[in-house]
Scaffold this motif. Structure first.
Motif, PDB file in Angstrom:
ATOM      1  N   SER A  46       0.864  -1.181   0.000  1.00  0.00           N
ATOM      2  CA  SER A  46       0.000   0.000   0.000  1.00  0.00           C
ATOM      3  C   SER A  46       0.904   1.236   0.000  1.00  0.00           C
ATOM      4  CB  SER A  46      -0.924   0.008   1.225  1.00  0.00           C
ATOM      5  OG  SER A  46      -0.191   0.273   2.391  1.00  0.00           O
ATOM      6  N   PRO A  47       0.385   2.395  -0.384  1.00  0.00           N
ATOM      7  CA  PRO A  47       1.218   3.605  -0.415  1.00  0.00           C
ATOM      8  C   PRO A  47       1.819   3.958   0.944  1.00  0.00           C
ATOM      9  CG  PRO A  47      -0.813   3.983  -1.618  1.00  0.00           C
ATOM     10  CD  PRO A  47      -0.945   2.638  -0.959  1.00  0.00           C
ATOM     11  N   THR A  48       1.202   3.506   2.012  1.00  0.00           N
ATOM     12  CA  THR A  48       1.742   3.762   3.348  1.00  0.00           C
ATOM     13  C   THR A  48       3.109   3.117   3.510  1.00  0.00           C
ATOM     14  OG1 THR A  48      -0.497   3.811   4.217  1.00  0.00           O
ATOM     15  CG2 THR A  48       1.272   3.547   5.811  1.00  0.00           C
ATOM     16  N   TYR A  49       3.293   1.949   2.894  1.00  0.00           N
ATOM     17  CA  TYR A  49       4.584   1.268   2.998  1.00  0.00           C
ATOM     18  C   TYR A  49       5.696   2.078   2.334  1.00  0.00           C
ATOM     19  CZ  TYR A  49       2.711  -2.922   5.082  1.00  0.00           C
ATOM     20  OH  TYR A  49       2.132  -3.808   5.947  1.00  0.00           O
ATOM     21  N   GLU A  50       5.365   2.803   1.263  1.00  0.00           N
ATOM     22  CA  GLU A  50       6.374   3.654   0.632  1.00  0.00           C
ATOM     23  C   GLU A  50       6.796   4.770   1.587  1.00  0.00           C
ATOM     24  OE1 GLU A  50       7.103   6.275  -3.418  1.00  0.00           O
ATOM     25  OE2 GLU A  50       5.402   4.898  -3.316  1.00  0.00           O
ATOM     26  N   LYS A  51       5.840   5.361   2.296  1.00  0.00           N
ATOM     27  CA  LYS A  51       6.169   6.389   3.286  1.00  0.00           C
ATOM     28  C   LYS A  51       7.003   5.796   4.422  1.00  0.00           C
ATOM     29  CE  LYS A  51       1.889   8.875   2.380  1.00  0.00           C
ATOM     30  NZ  LYS A  51       0.539   9.125   2.880  1.00  0.00           N
ATOM     31  N   ILE A  52       6.651   4.572   4.825  1.00  0.00           N
ATOM     32  CA  ILE A  52       7.381   3.900   5.905  1.00  0.00           C
ATOM     33  C   ILE A  52       8.826   3.653   5.501  1.00  0.00           C
ATOM     34  CG2 ILE A  52       7.596   1.698   7.135  1.00  0.00           C
ATOM     35  CD1 ILE A  52       4.542   1.677   7.381  1.00  0.00           C
ATOM     36  N   ILE A  53       9.043   3.117   4.301  1.00  0.00           N
ATOM     37  CA  ILE A  53      10.417   2.783   3.900  1.00  0.00           C
ATOM     38  C   ILE A  53      11.242   4.048   3.686  1.00  0.00           C
ATOM     39  CG2 ILE A  53       9.935   2.557   1.430  1.00  0.00           C
ATOM     40  CD1 ILE A  53      12.433   0.439   3.437  1.00  0.00           C
ATOM     41  N   ILE A  54      10.648   5.107   3.204  1.00  0.00           N
ATOM     42  CA  ILE A  54      11.407   6.349   3.019  1.00  0.00           C
ATOM     43  C   ILE A  54      11.831   6.915   4.371  1.00  0.00           C
ATOM     44  CG2 ILE A  54      11.186   8.764   2.289  1.00  0.00           C
ATOM     45  CD1 ILE A  54       9.760   7.710  -0.219  1.00  0.00           C
ATOM     46  N   LEU A  55      10.931   6.909   5.337  1.00  0.00           N
ATOM     47  CA  LEU A  55      11.292   7.361   6.683  1.00  0.00           C
ATOM     48  C   LEU A  55      12.346   6.434   7.291  1.00  0.00           C
ATOM     49  CD1 LEU A  55      10.868   9.276   9.057  1.00  0.00           C
ATOM     50  CD2 LEU A  55       8.961   7.824   9.792  1.00  0.00           C
ATOM     51  N   TYR A  56      12.183   5.143   7.089  1.00  0.00           N
ATOM     52  CA  TYR A  56      13.134   4.150   7.595  1.00  0.00           C
ATOM     53  C   TYR A  56      14.531   4.387   7.013  1.00  0.00           C
ATOM     54  CZ  TYR A  56      15.146  -0.485   8.463  1.00  0.00           C
ATOM     55  OH  TYR A  56      15.955  -1.517   8.848  1.00  0.00           O
ATOM     56  N   LEU A  57      14.607   4.581   5.703  1.00  0.00           N
ATOM     57  CA  LEU A  57      15.909   4.793   5.054  1.00  0.00           C
ATOM     58  C   LEU A  57      16.519   6.127   5.465  1.00  0.00           C
ATOM     59  CD1 LEU A  57      15.138   3.354   1.520  1.00  0.00           C
ATOM     60  CD2 LEU A  57      16.500   2.300   3.329  1.00  0.00           C
ATOM     61  N   ASP A  58      15.697   7.151   5.650  1.00  0.00           N
ATOM     62  CA  ASP A  58      16.209   8.433   6.133  1.00  0.00           C
ATOM     63  C   ASP A  58      16.799   8.293   7.538  1.00  0.00           C
ATOM     64  OD1 ASP A  58      15.566   9.718   3.778  1.00  0.00           O
ATOM     65  OD2 ASP A  58      13.685  10.572   4.544  1.00  0.00           O
ATOM     66  N   LEU A  59      16.141   7.513   8.379  1.00  0.00           N
ATOM     67  CA  LEU A  59      16.663   7.276   9.729  1.00  0.00           C
ATOM     68  C   LEU A  59      17.970   6.491   9.676  1.00  0.00           C
ATOM     69  CD1 LEU A  59      13.474   6.445  11.813  1.00  0.00           C
ATOM     70  CD2 LEU A  59      15.053   8.342  12.157  1.00  0.00           C
ATOM     71  N   GLU A  89      11.379   1.554  -7.449  1.00  0.00           N
ATOM     72  CA  GLU A  89      12.328   2.402  -8.165  1.00  0.00           C
ATOM     73  C   GLU A  89      12.435   3.780  -7.505  1.00  0.00           C
ATOM     74  OE1 GLU A  89      13.055   4.449 -12.547  1.00  0.00           O
ATOM     75  OE2 GLU A  89      11.375   3.068 -12.263  1.00  0.00           O
ATOM     76  N   ALA A  90      11.300   4.349  -7.123  1.00  0.00           N
ATOM     77  CA  ALA A  90      11.306   5.669  -6.478  1.00  0.00           C
ATOM     78  C   ALA A  90      12.053   5.621  -5.143  1.00  0.00           C
ATOM     79  CB  ALA A  90       9.872   6.157  -6.267  1.00  0.00           C
ATOM     80  N   VAL A  91      11.877   4.551  -4.390  1.00  0.00           N
ATOM     81  CA  VAL A  91      12.551   4.406  -3.100  1.00  0.00           C
ATOM     82  C   VAL A  91      14.054   4.267  -3.294  1.00  0.00           C
ATOM     83  CG1 VAL A  91      12.840   2.826  -1.157  1.00  0.00           C
ATOM     84  CG2 VAL A  91      10.560   3.532  -1.851  1.00  0.00           C
ATOM     85  N   ILE A  92      14.461   3.484  -4.280  1.00  0.00           N
ATOM     86  CA  ILE A  92      15.895   3.309  -4.550  1.00  0.00           C
ATOM     87  C   ILE A  92      16.509   4.632  -4.984  1.00  0.00           C
ATOM     88  CG2 ILE A  92      17.541   2.218  -6.123  1.00  0.00           C
ATOM     89  CD1 ILE A  92      15.779  -0.308  -5.954  1.00  0.00           C
ATOM     90  N   ARG A  93      15.829   5.358  -5.863  1.00  0.00           N
ATOM     91  CA  ARG A  93      16.333   6.669  -6.288  1.00  0.00           C
ATOM     92  C   ARG A  93      16.446   7.633  -5.100  1.00  0.00           C
ATOM     93  NH1 ARG A  93      16.817   7.167 -11.689  1.00  0.00           N
ATOM     94  NH2 ARG A  93      15.558   5.801 -12.990  1.00  0.00           N
ATOM     95  N   HIS A  94      15.454   7.606  -4.215  1.00  0.00           N
ATOM     96  CA  HIS A  94      15.489   8.465  -3.027  1.00  0.00           C
ATOM     97  C   HIS A  94      16.708   8.135  -2.167  1.00  0.00           C
ATOM     98  CE1 HIS A  94      14.192  10.658   0.540  1.00  0.00           C
ATOM     99  NE2 HIS A  94      14.451   9.558   1.220  1.00  0.00           N
ATOM    100  N   LEU A  95      16.953   6.850  -1.956  1.00  0.00           N
ATOM    101  CA  LEU A  95      18.089   6.436  -1.122  1.00  0.00           C
ATOM    102  C   LEU A  95      19.420   6.856  -1.738  1.00  0.00           C
ATOM    103  CD1 LEU A  95      19.220   4.920   1.319  1.00  0.00           C
ATOM    104  CD2 LEU A  95      19.119   2.831  -0.041  1.00  0.00           C
ATOM    105  N   ILE A  96      19.577   6.671  -3.024  1.00  0.00           N
ATOM    106  CA  ILE A  96      20.825   7.046  -3.685  1.00  0.00           C
ATOM    107  C   ILE A  96      21.029   8.558  -3.633  1.00  0.00           C
ATOM    108  CG2 ILE A  96      21.997   7.149  -5.925  1.00  0.00           C
ATOM    109  CD1 ILE A  96      20.821   4.367  -6.509  1.00  0.00           C
ATOM    110  N   GLU A  97      19.988   9.321  -3.946  1.00  0.00           N
ATOM    111  CA  GLU A  97      20.111  10.784  -3.934  1.00  0.00           C
ATOM    112  C   GLU A  97      20.397  11.319  -2.533  1.00  0.00           C
ATOM    113  OE1 GLU A  97      16.468  12.087  -5.718  1.00  0.00           O
ATOM    114  OE2 GLU A  97      17.069  11.419  -7.716  1.00  0.00           O
ATOM    115  N   ALA A  98      19.729  10.758  -1.530  1.00  0.00           N
ATOM    116  CA  ALA A  98      19.953  11.216  -0.153  1.00  0.00           C
ATOM    117  C   ALA A  98      21.369  10.868   0.312  1.00  0.00           C
ATOM    118  CB  ALA A  98      18.924  10.599   0.787  1.00  0.00           C
ATOM    119  N   SER A  99      21.857   9.696  -0.065  1.00  0.00           N
ATOM    120  CA  SER A  99      23.212   9.285   0.318  1.00  0.00           C
ATOM    121  C   SER A  99      24.264  10.152  -0.364  1.00  0.00           C
ATOM    122  CB  SER A  99      23.446   7.816  -0.034  1.00  0.00           C
ATOM    123  OG  SER A  99      22.553   6.995   0.637  1.00  0.00           O
ATOM    124  N   GLU A 100      24.049  10.441  -1.652  1.00  0.00           N
ATOM    125  CA  GLU A 100      24.988  11.298  -2.373  1.00  0.00           C
ATOM    126  C   GLU A 100      24.989  12.712  -1.798  1.00  0.00           C
ATOM    127  OE1 GLU A 100      23.685  10.825  -6.409  1.00  0.00           O
ATOM    128  OE2 GLU A 100      24.987   9.078  -6.737  1.00  0.00           O
TER     129      GLU A 100
END
Length: 175
Positions: A46-59, A89-100
């Motif tokens: 569900s879209p909530t999981y995308e919000k969860i993983i983005i917050l998780y990866l940011d943490l 794909e959006a989550v992976i791109r977010h993680l790479i951009e945030a890490s860079e």
């Protein structure tokens, strides 16, 4: 509310994690989000999981926990791969951009001569959470000190740039 009641709905877990962050408990929020991602109760994306993983990866990025980021990414991949590959794909791109971005900021801080801010250490763990960091930093510090004419710059690079660079490297390896 008991801890298990947050596992019934991902929306509740996300709200609770945001509450934990607001009272400066990122390790507890990370543990709660990891529990939701690895829970076998919810097999439907569900879209909530995308919000969860983005917050998780940011943490994970904030706390420097590359192994937990990789594990969470694998859990999310298993959940969303067949139902929402665009989200993955959006989550992976977010993680790479945030890490860079974090790596660029660390390089700028090292070039300016700023020392790192002390990070919170929760639950008796190191801020990075990785066991081999001590060996990595010790060896890299030795190499930098032999190559550098400015030992203070080498020390700043070790303290500021190397943790961000190592996290970025682990992200590239994971994706």
């Amino acid at each position: 509310m008991s801890y298990n009641s947050f596992l019934n709905k991902p929306e509740n877990a996300l709200r609770r994690a945001e509450e934990l962050l607001s009272i400066s408990q990122p390790s507890a929020a990370l543990a709660l989000l990891h529990e939701i991602l690895s829970s076998r109760r919810h097999k439907t994306w569900s879209p909530t999981y995308e919000k969860i993983i983005i917050l998780y990866l940011d943490l994970c990025l904030q706390l420097g926990r590359s192994r937990e980021a990789k594990d969470g990414l694998h859990q999310y991949r298993n959940l969303s791969q067949s139902q929402a590959p665009g989200s993955l794909e959006a989550v992976i791109r977010h993680l790479i951009e945030a890490s860079e971005k974090k790596c660029r900021e660390a390089k700028d801080a090292a070039d300016k001569g700023e020392l790192p801010k002390p990070e919170e250490k929760g639950d008796g763990e190191e801020a990075t959470g990785d066991d081999d960091d001590a060996d990595f930093f010790e060896g890299s510090h030795l190499l930098l000190s032999t190559m550098s004419t400015d030992p203070e710059k080498a020390q700043r690079d070790t303290a500021v740039l190397l943790p961000a660079l190592k996290f970025l490297w682990e992200v590239y390896r994971a994706v």
